[in-house]
Design an enzyme around this catalytic site. Sequence first.
Site, PDB file in Angstrom:
ATOM      1  N   CYS A 117      28.443  66.314  67.126  1.00 18.94           N
ATOM      2  CA  CYS A 117      27.341  65.659  66.406  1.00 18.94           C
ATOM      3  C   CYS A 117      27.815  64.455  65.605  1.00 18.94           C
ATOM      4  CB  CYS A 117      26.641  66.656  65.498  1.00 18.94           C
ATOM      5  SG  CYS A 117      27.731  67.445  64.291  1.00 18.94           S
ATOM      6  N   HIS A 279      26.614  69.404  59.888  1.00 18.16           N
ATOM      7  CA  HIS A 279      25.967  68.782  61.046  1.00 18.16           C
ATOM      8  C   HIS A 279      25.667  67.326  60.721  1.00 18.16           C
ATOM      9  CE1 HIS A 279      23.933  68.752  64.833  1.00 18.16           C
ATOM     10  NE2 HIS A 279      22.718  68.593  64.333  1.00 18.16           N
ATOM     11  N   ASN A 299      17.706  64.529  65.766  1.00 13.00           N
ATOM     12  CA  ASN A 299      18.793  65.472  65.996  1.00 13.00           C
ATOM     13  C   ASN A 299      19.448  65.162  67.341  1.00 13.00           C
ATOM     14  OD1 ASN A 299      20.508  67.608  65.575  1.00 13.00           O
ATOM     15  ND2 ASN A 299      18.942  69.194  65.574  1.00 13.00           N
TER      16      ASN A 299
END
Length: 344
Positions: A117, A279, A299
């Site tokens: 990520c 994240h 995301n």
Amino acid sequence: MIRTLLLLALCHAALCQTGMGIGSPLLSPSSSAQLSNSFASKINNLTKTWTAGRNSLPDAFYRSGVRLDQLESTRLATGILVLKSKVQLPESFDARKQWPNCPSIREIRNQGCCGSCWAISAASVMTDRWCIHSENNTQFSFGTFDLLACCEECGEGCHGGSLGPAWTYWVEHGVSSGGPHNSRIGCHPYPIDVCRSRDDMAPTPKCVRTCQATYNQTDVMRDVRFGREAYSVPMDETRIKEEIFMNGPVQASFKVYKDFHAYKSGVYRHVWGPLVTGHAIKILGWGVEKGTKYWLCANSWGEDWGSNGLFKIIRGENHLGIERDIHTGLPDYHKHEEMFNFDY
């Protein structure tokens, strides 16, 4: 006493779902769906601003990868946004509408079964800003491969990394192009597919300096494009909004708890569950929903997760650290040209 029993029951359901319960077997798709629905129902009893639901993959199949213990030590120096006059910031803002000729802002990437990520959201912001700041909305899709496989300072590849070093790598070494998994787009398409089981974790790919055979370049160095500046943004709501409003989306990190995996709509606020990890995501705007201020975020768990790959999260409270570690940069359109005398 009743609240304690409720939390214990929720904990038991979550542990069974993720395979952390004692002797819990690999769940069948139908069993996993039932547990996901049950888990979401329990969360919805606790939430006020958002709705939980069942996403396309079991909760345990989604990967994160920010190294929380290194956020402070790897944070870049703060950038100073110089404004000629005070900016009148709107109540709501969406970078997709502000720069409609930059389609990458609407793209939802998928990191698959890899804790990338930190790399994939950085490459996404680099791509957006390359288009936004070019004279003719030039498109160049920065891939994740170089950051993931070649940036030793960034971290441990699929096992986690840091935001700041990824942006420094863009400035010092450049980043090559790349498209989604199995796309054959760019120098290095994303090499990793989604997880097939809760215990899957893809190995970090090896760094290679040649592009895929079907691409129009062979040498990676003839494909890379560079950043001119890399910096962090102060932990201040107004400063973050000004940065997005003037220069485009930014990268952010936050602490992910178990309930976030079940997000479907509304403005997310953590209500229950254990800490999973850190994240990284892309912030592309802000707004207000039913009196609750939020950041609009993309995301990297695919379009089937959340609200078509997007989510909203509480704004102005540094909720879960979302405003503490903002990173971004500005593109350099001349360095590649100077290296290879190449006309864009």
